[in-house]
Structures are given as structure tokens and as C-alpha cells.
Design a protein around this motif. Structure first.
Motif, PDB file in Angstrom:
ATOM      1  N   PHE A 177       3.964  10.000  -9.508  1.00 38.99           N
ATOM      2  CA  PHE A 177       3.382   9.982 -10.869  1.00 38.99           C
ATOM      3  C   PHE A 177       2.628  11.532 -10.783  1.00 38.99           C
ATOM      4  O   PHE A 177       2.709  12.142 -11.954  1.00 38.99           O
ATOM      5  N   SER A 178       1.871  11.837  -9.835  1.00 33.19           N
ATOM      6  CA  SER A 178       1.120  13.232  -9.761  1.00 33.19           C
ATOM      7  C   SER A 178       2.228  14.344  -9.603  1.00 33.19           C
ATOM      8  O   SER A 178       1.886  15.420 -10.569  1.00 33.19           O
TER       9      SER A 178
ATOM     10  N   SER B  75       0.790  -1.184   0.196  1.00 33.04           N
ATOM     11  CA  SER B  75       0.062  -0.089  -0.059  1.00 33.04           C
ATOM     12  C   SER B  75       1.059   1.201   0.064  1.00 33.04           C
ATOM     13  O   SER B  75       0.425   2.269  -0.831  1.00 33.04           O
ATOM     14  N   ASN B  76       1.827   1.252   0.796  1.00 34.99           N
ATOM     15  CA  ASN B  76       2.757   2.365   0.945  1.00 34.99           C
ATOM     16  C   ASN B  76       3.639   2.520  -0.498  1.00 34.99           C
ATOM     17  O   ASN B  76       3.640   3.698  -1.006  1.00 34.99           O
ATOM     18  N   TRP B  77       3.897   1.397  -1.107  1.00 37.91           N
ATOM     19  CA  TRP B  77       4.393   1.538  -2.280  1.00 37.91           C
ATOM     20  C   TRP B  77       3.600   2.113  -3.481  1.00 37.91           C
ATOM     21  O   TRP B  77       4.047   2.888  -4.129  1.00 37.91           O
ATOM     22  N   VAL B  78       2.398   1.655  -3.384  1.00 32.37           N
ATOM     23  CA  VAL B  78       1.557   2.169  -4.586  1.00 32.37           C
ATOM     24  C   VAL B  78       1.173   3.698  -4.354  1.00 32.37           C
ATOM     25  O   VAL B  78       1.072   4.707  -5.168  1.00 32.37           O
ATOM     26  N   LEU B  79       0.937   4.082  -2.880  1.00 32.74           N
ATOM     27  CA  LEU B  79       0.859   5.677  -2.823  1.00 32.74           C
ATOM     28  C   LEU B  79       2.033   6.449  -2.961  1.00 32.74           C
ATOM     29  O   LEU B  79       1.871   7.258  -3.793  1.00 32.74           O
ATOM     30  N   ALA B  80       3.376   5.802  -2.750  1.00 31.97           N
ATOM     31  CA  ALA B  80       4.336   6.491  -3.448  1.00 31.97           C
ATOM     32  C   ALA B  80       4.578   6.465  -4.729  1.00 31.97           C
ATOM     33  O   ALA B  80       4.861   7.693  -5.059  1.00 31.97           O
TER      34      ALA B  80
END
Length: 127
Positions: free
Chosen positions: A96-97, A86-91
Motif C-alpha cells: 500500500f505504501s 503478521s507477515n501478511w499484514v506487513l506485506a
């Protein structure tokens, strides 16, 4: 035993006046496993507790390894993996943003600069 190197540990779960251990899943009869304690912040305190035990009980612990007492280490491992993923996806989403925003700002500024340059060029050429 020559050396007591495996230690079950925890935080705020032992009373110094009594010789008891109430850390992790101590009261769970199915708890027969441990997860290795890897926190660098807590390790010096656990090592200090081992040194106190060595002095109090005249034992030796040359290379102590610390474990949290748990019933199902595989379940705990899955929880760690889920949190890490989850932390990897969030980072990656934040990265990307930020990149997309940077590109957008660059394109807008480049577009304005090129229009301004084109207008100046046309004025200089007298068109």
C-alpha cells in the motif's frame, strides 16, 4: 512391521555414538503429538538419516514421513498462523505504501507537466 514410515526428527539432537533421541520435547511426558516437518531444505538430510537407519538395523522405510515431537500441536499451529498473519499484514502495508508513494509522484509530475504545457500554450496563443 513391513515398513517404518513415521519418524520423529530434529537437528543437532542425536549423538551418533549412542542410540538416544533427544529432539523436540523428548523429556516432556505430556508430549504425545507431532507436527509434520515440511521444510524442503532439511528433508534430504532426514531422508539420509533414515537410509542410515535402514542399513544399520536392517529395516525398510518405503515412504518416510517426518514429525517434530511436541506437547501441544494446536498451540504450535496458532503460533505459525500468528507469524503468517503478521507477515501478511506487513506485506500489505508495504505494498500500500509503495503504491501510495507511486501515485503521489505521478500526480506531482503530471501537475508540473500540465502547468508547463499550459504556460507554453498561452505563450503560443499570445495571451
Amino acid at each position: 512391521l513391513g515398513s517404518y514410515d513415521l519418524w520423529a526428527v530434529g537437528v543437532n539432537c542425536c549423538k551418533s555414538a549412542e542410540a538416544n533421541f533427544r529432539c523436540g520435547e523428548y523429556n516432556n511426558p505430556k508430549a504425545r503429538s507431532g507436527l509434520r516437518q515440511v521444510s524442503a531444505e532439511q528433508r534430504p538430510y532426514f531422508r539420509l538419516a533414515v537410509q542410515q537407519a535402514e542399513a544399520a538395523y536392517n529395516i525398510e522405510a518405503t515412504r518416510p514421513i517426518f514429525f517434530y515431537w511436541v506437547e501441544d500441536p494446536l498451540f504450535q499451529e496458532r503460533l505459525f498462523f500468528k507469524a503468517a498473519f503478521s507477515n501478511w499484514v506487513l506485506a500489505n502495508g508495504v505494498h500500500f505504501s509503495a503504491n501510495a508513494f507511486g501515485i503521489l509522484v505521478f500526480v506531482v509530475m503530471f501537475n508540473r507537466a500540465s502547468k508547463s504545457t499550459a504556460a507554453h500554450l498561452q505563450m503560443a496563443l499570445g495571451a
